[in-house]
Design a protein around this motif. Structure first.
Motif, PDB file in Angstrom:
ATOM      1  N   PRO A   1      -9.141   3.457 -10.108  1.00  0.00           N
ATOM      2  CA  PRO A   1      -9.436   2.532  -8.499  1.00  0.00           C
ATOM      3  C   PRO A   1      -7.467   2.473  -8.405  1.00  0.00           C
ATOM      4  O   PRO A   1      -7.773   2.996  -6.772  1.00  0.00           O
ATOM      5  N   ASP A   2      -7.053   3.140  -9.187  1.00  0.00           N
ATOM      6  CA  ASP A   2      -5.757   3.114  -8.624  1.00  0.00           C
ATOM      7  C   ASP A   2      -5.891   4.530  -8.215  1.00  0.00           C
ATOM      8  O   ASP A   2      -5.181   4.544  -7.007  1.00  0.00           O
ATOM      9  N   ARG A   3      -5.582   5.301  -8.715  1.00  0.00           N
ATOM     10  CA  ARG A   3      -6.183   6.641  -7.813  1.00  0.00           C
ATOM     11  C   ARG A   3      -7.102   6.698  -6.289  1.00  0.00           C
ATOM     12  O   ARG A   3      -6.462   7.565  -5.681  1.00  0.00           O
ATOM     13  N   GLU A   4      -8.038   6.348  -6.455  1.00  0.00           N
ATOM     14  CA  GLU A   4      -8.302   6.041  -5.219  1.00  0.00           C
ATOM     15  C   GLU A   4      -8.214   5.053  -4.113  1.00  0.00           C
ATOM     16  O   GLU A   4      -7.874   5.958  -2.976  1.00  0.00           O
ATOM     17  N   ARG A   5      -7.680   4.056  -4.560  1.00  0.00           N
ATOM     18  CA  ARG A   5      -6.134   3.330  -3.979  1.00  0.00           C
ATOM     19  C   ARG A   5      -5.410   4.348  -3.169  1.00  0.00           C
ATOM     20  O   ARG A   5      -5.099   4.440  -1.627  1.00  0.00           O
ATOM     21  N   ASP A   6      -4.649   4.912  -4.090  1.00  0.00           N
ATOM     22  CA  ASP A   6      -3.900   6.106  -3.981  1.00  0.00           C
ATOM     23  C   ASP A   6      -4.641   7.027  -2.260  1.00  0.00           C
ATOM     24  O   ASP A   6      -3.485   7.487  -1.503  1.00  0.00           O
ATOM     25  N   ALA A   7      -5.605   7.820  -2.466  1.00  0.00           N
ATOM     26  CA  ALA A   7      -5.572   8.452  -1.734  1.00  0.00           C
ATOM     27  C   ALA A   7      -6.187   7.770  -0.538  1.00  0.00           C
ATOM     28  O   ALA A   7      -5.599   8.464   0.191  1.00  0.00           O
ATOM     29  N   LEU A   8      -7.035   7.168  -0.801  1.00  0.00           N
ATOM     30  CA  LEU A   8      -7.015   6.399   0.752  1.00  0.00           C
ATOM     31  C   LEU A   8      -5.790   5.707   1.584  1.00  0.00           C
ATOM     32  O   LEU A   8      -6.130   6.200   2.740  1.00  0.00           O
ATOM     33  N   GLU A   9      -4.989   5.608   0.928  1.00  0.00           N
ATOM     34  CA  GLU A   9      -3.768   5.018   1.461  1.00  0.00           C
ATOM     35  C   GLU A   9      -3.098   6.579   1.862  1.00  0.00           C
ATOM     36  O   GLU A   9      -2.325   6.416   3.407  1.00  0.00           O
ATOM     37  N   TRP A  10      -2.532   7.386   1.155  1.00  0.00           N
ATOM     38  CA  TRP A  10      -2.857   8.888   1.817  1.00  0.00           C
ATOM     39  C   TRP A  10      -3.063   8.757   2.890  1.00  0.00           C
ATOM     40  O   TRP A  10      -3.109   9.225   4.380  1.00  0.00           O
ATOM     41  N   ILE A  11      -4.754   8.875   3.175  1.00  0.00           N
ATOM     42  CA  ILE A  11      -5.728   9.751   4.205  1.00  0.00           C
ATOM     43  C   ILE A  11      -4.997   8.593   5.396  1.00  0.00           C
ATOM     44  O   ILE A  11      -5.233   8.881   6.255  1.00  0.00           O
ATOM     45  N   GLU A  12      -5.442   7.254   5.651  1.00  0.00           N
ATOM     46  CA  GLU A  12      -5.154   6.043   6.074  1.00  0.00           C
ATOM     47  C   GLU A  12      -3.566   6.234   7.016  1.00  0.00           C
ATOM     48  O   GLU A  12      -3.344   6.917   7.898  1.00  0.00           O
TER      49      GLU A  12
END
Length: 70
Positions: free
Chosen positions: A48-59
């Motif tokens: 979940p932490d890595r996915e959150r980081d990835a989503l924040e970067w995409i946003e």
């Protein structure tokens, strides 16, 4: 009437003349139980932490791109 294969060939030629090209995609069938199980297993194994980081970067990148096109 022409045979189906000949009609398809003629249709492709007309499309090519218009600058178009046929593209075929093969995708997983989301209606299949096996596919849904495989996807669920893969999602469950995500960090979940890595996915959150990835989503924040995409946003952040998508917001940057949106500003650049205005």
């Amino acid at each position: 009437m022409t045979a189906p294969a000949e009609r398809m060939k003629m249709m492709r030629q007309r499309r090519r003349a218009r600058g178009l090209r046929e593209l075929r995609l093969v995708v997983a069938d989301a209606r299949s139980r096996a596919v849904r199980r495989r996807v669920a297993k893969q999602v469950a194994s995500l960090d979940p932490d890595r996915e959150r980081d990835a989503l924040e970067w995409i946003e952040s990148v998508s917001e940057f791109d949106a500003d650049a096109t205005r």
